[in-house]
Design a protein around this motif. Sequence first.
Motif, short mmCIF file in Angstrom:
data_model
loop_
_atom_site.label_atom_id
_atom_site.label_comp_id
_atom_site.label_asym_id
_atom_site.label_seq_id
_atom_site.Cartn_x
_atom_site.Cartn_y
_atom_site.Cartn_z
N PRO A 12 0.82 -1.21 0.00
CA PRO A 12 0.00 0.00 0.00
C PRO A 12 0.86 1.27 0.00
CG PRO A 12 -0.66 -1.50 1.77
CD PRO A 12 0.59 -2.03 1.19
N ASP A 13 0.39 2.29 -0.73
CA ASP A 13 1.06 3.58 -0.69
C ASP A 13 0.47 4.41 0.44
OD1 ASP A 13 -1.38 4.62 -1.62
OD2 ASP A 13 -0.64 4.98 -3.65
N GLU A 14 0.81 5.68 0.50
CA GLU A 14 0.36 6.55 1.58
C GLU A 14 -1.16 6.67 1.65
OE1 GLU A 14 2.62 7.62 -0.80
OE2 GLU A 14 4.35 7.08 0.42
N SER A 15 -1.83 6.52 0.49
CA SER A 15 -3.28 6.65 0.45
C SER A 15 -3.99 5.31 0.69
CB SER A 15 -3.72 7.21 -0.90
OG SER A 15 -3.51 6.26 -1.93
N GLY A 16 -3.22 4.22 0.82
CA GLY A 16 -3.81 2.90 1.00
C GLY A 16 -4.02 2.17 -0.31
N GLY A 17 -3.69 2.81 -1.42
CA GLY A 17 -3.82 2.16 -2.72
C GLY A 17 -2.67 1.21 -2.99
N ARG A 18 -2.98 0.10 -3.64
CA ARG A 18 -1.97 -0.88 -4.00
C ARG A 18 -1.94 -1.00 -5.51
NH1 ARG A 18 -2.10 -5.81 0.26
NH2 ARG A 18 -0.06 -6.08 -0.71
N ARG A 19 -0.74 -0.82 -6.11
CA ARG A 19 -0.62 -0.95 -7.56
C ARG A 19 -0.89 -2.40 -7.97
NH1 ARG A 19 4.99 0.20 -9.08
NH2 ARG A 19 5.40 -0.34 -6.93
N VAL A 20 -1.63 -2.56 -9.05
CA VAL A 20 -1.94 -3.87 -9.60
C VAL A 20 -1.25 -3.97 -10.95
CG1 VAL A 20 -3.77 -5.42 -10.39
CG2 VAL A 20 -4.17 -3.90 -8.42
#
Length: 71
Positions: A12-20
Amino acid sequence: MAPDKPVVIYPPDESGGRRVQVGGALLGLAYSVGDVARFMQEAGLQDFDEMDVVRTGLIEWQGGGPETWTH
């Protein structure tokens, strides 16, 4: 039909998003298991749902498994 390239979910990045990423192509950011299921559907697994995401061996989870969505 399964994706013919590896599926990688990054930490997860700082925003909680995970690159797919599928086969080196970035599909976008996932913020939940549901988002990952939608990306898997776009990659050719039309019937893939959230339980499939949690159980499959097709996905390489980096920085935590399907329960990890915070940085």
